[in-house]
Write a protein that holds these residues in place. Structure first.
Motif, short mmCIF file in Angstrom:
data_model
loop_
_atom_site.label_atom_id
_atom_site.label_comp_id
_atom_site.label_asym_id
_atom_site.label_seq_id
_atom_site.Cartn_x
_atom_site.Cartn_y
_atom_site.Cartn_z
N ALA A 13 0.83 -1.21 0.00
CA ALA A 13 0.00 0.00 0.00
C ALA A 13 0.86 1.26 0.00
CB ALA A 13 -0.93 0.00 1.21
N GLU A 14 1.95 1.24 0.76
CA GLU A 14 2.81 2.43 0.86
C GLU A 14 3.73 2.56 -0.33
OE1 GLU A 14 2.90 2.78 5.75
OE2 GLU A 14 4.66 2.04 4.68
N GLU A 15 4.20 1.45 -0.87
CA GLU A 15 5.11 1.49 -2.02
C GLU A 15 4.35 1.59 -3.35
OE1 GLU A 15 8.27 1.81 -1.78
OE2 GLU A 15 8.49 1.40 0.37
N ARG A 16 3.06 1.18 -3.30
CA ARG A 16 2.20 1.15 -4.49
C ARG A 16 2.81 0.26 -5.56
NH1 ARG A 16 0.15 6.84 -6.37
NH2 ARG A 16 -1.52 5.50 -7.17
N SER A 17 3.50 -0.77 -5.12
CA SER A 17 4.16 -1.70 -6.04
C SER A 17 4.50 -2.98 -5.30
CB SER A 17 5.45 -1.07 -6.59
OG SER A 17 6.28 -2.04 -7.18
N PHE A 48 -6.40 -4.93 -3.37
CA PHE A 48 -5.72 -4.12 -4.37
C PHE A 48 -6.38 -4.29 -5.74
CE2 PHE A 48 -2.38 -4.85 -1.21
CZ PHE A 48 -1.94 -3.55 -1.00
N VAL A 54 0.27 0.38 -11.35
CA VAL A 54 0.45 0.75 -9.95
C VAL A 54 -0.55 0.00 -9.09
CG1 VAL A 54 0.33 2.66 -8.30
CG2 VAL A 54 1.32 3.05 -10.57
N THR A 56 -3.12 -0.21 -6.58
CA THR A 56 -4.02 0.77 -5.97
C THR A 56 -4.97 0.08 -5.01
OG1 THR A 56 -3.94 2.06 -8.01
CG2 THR A 56 -5.69 2.59 -6.45
#
Length: 294
Positions: A13-17, A48, A54, A56
């Motif tokens: 969630a924080e890295e979006r990857s 997600f 990305v 999301t």
């Protein structure tokens, strides 16, 4: 549901990857993906949206993120609490000391603290007392040794030294025939003193102001050694605390300033509700300074 699944979920969630999250938690991308799929099955919802490049969060993911972070934080707090009970203090401790500090018991206390708690990252910095007070209030410094006129409001404090001001002059000076002087008698003389913002200077300025006096502080230095050296060369009358002047009795004669009755304080200060590291540092300081109260 496992804590590692929540950790991976927060990382993605924080890295979006998924790729960067895998690098962050040091496992393969497939391992991260598998654990998050397992978490989604347990929760009964996708966390997600994987349709774009990305990663999301879905509405369900948005709803879950805060709770996941809280669960991880609670786990960290639990470990810290157990560590404290076991005497395994960890973390950081930032200690401040007034510029020009030569109070060796403070260094003894820090050495004892480091020996007892090598897992704590210890930082020591110098600054003017007034700035250290604000840095403690703001949380930038955990514990500080400062010179002050009164205990700073809103902070806990432990007085280490409380003593009067003296005027110090070199051999041959006309004042050496006396054992005391008044602030009014100092008004017409060149004064060597610490700069504004120091505890000693604050005490001196307040005592003068209370009597409507404005002595000429022409030479300023942040360290007692420098003040003593300037006075010993005949450049002015030094204003120091009693213990400071005692260190230079081989070249300066100290006179009590009769009407400067409020003492200059050297005190340890810290915020209310200190951390375990601060409490342990205070214990070491009390022992090093031989202070059993406060």
């Amino acid at each position: 549901m496992e804590l590692r699944q929540l950790e991976y979920f927060v990382a993605v969630a924080e890295e979006r990857s998924f790729t960067r999250a895998a690098e962050r938690v040091h496992i393969s991308q497939s391992g991260v993906s598998a654990q998050i799929r397992r978490l989604e099955r347990e929760l009964g919802a996708e966390l997600f949206d994987r349709s774009a490049r990305v990663a999301t969060l879905t509405p369900a993911g948005e709803a879950a993120l805060g709770h996941a972070r809280a669960a991880l934080a609670a786990t960290g707090a639990l470990g810290q609490a157990v560590g404290e009970v076991s005497g395994l203090i960890r973390g950081r401790l930032t200690v401040g000391m007034v510029t020009g500090c030569t109070i060796t018991p403070l260094f003894d206390a820090l050495a004892a603290f480091r020996t007892a708690h090598p897992g704590v990252e210890l930082t020591l910095l110098e600054d003017a007392s007034d700035r250290l007070v604000e840095e403690v209030r703001g949380g930038e410094v955990d514990l500080a040794l400062v010179g002050t006129a009164t205990a700073p409001e809103g902070l806990e404090s432990l007085t280490i030294i409380s003593e009067r001001l003296v005027a110090a002059v070199p051999p041959g000076h006309p004042l050496t025939e006396r054992d005391r002087i008044t602030l009014r008698e100092l008004e017409g003389r060149t004064i060597v003193c610490m700069p504004r913002g120091t505890g000693l200077r604050t005490v001196f300025d307040r005592a003068c102001a209370a009597r409507g006096l404005r002595p000429a502080v022409a030479l300023q230095a942040g360290a007692a050694d420098a003040i003593a050296d300037l006075a010993a060369r005949g450049l002015g009358v030094a204003v120091l605390s009693e213990s400071m002047a005692e260190r230079y009795r081989d070249r300066l004669t100290a006179l009590v300033i009769a009407d400067a009755r409020d003492p200059a304080l050297l005190a340890l200060i810290w915020r209310e509700g200190p951390s375990p590291a601060v409490r342990e540092a205070l214990r070491c300081c009390r022992r090093a300074f031989d202070v059993t109260t406060g």
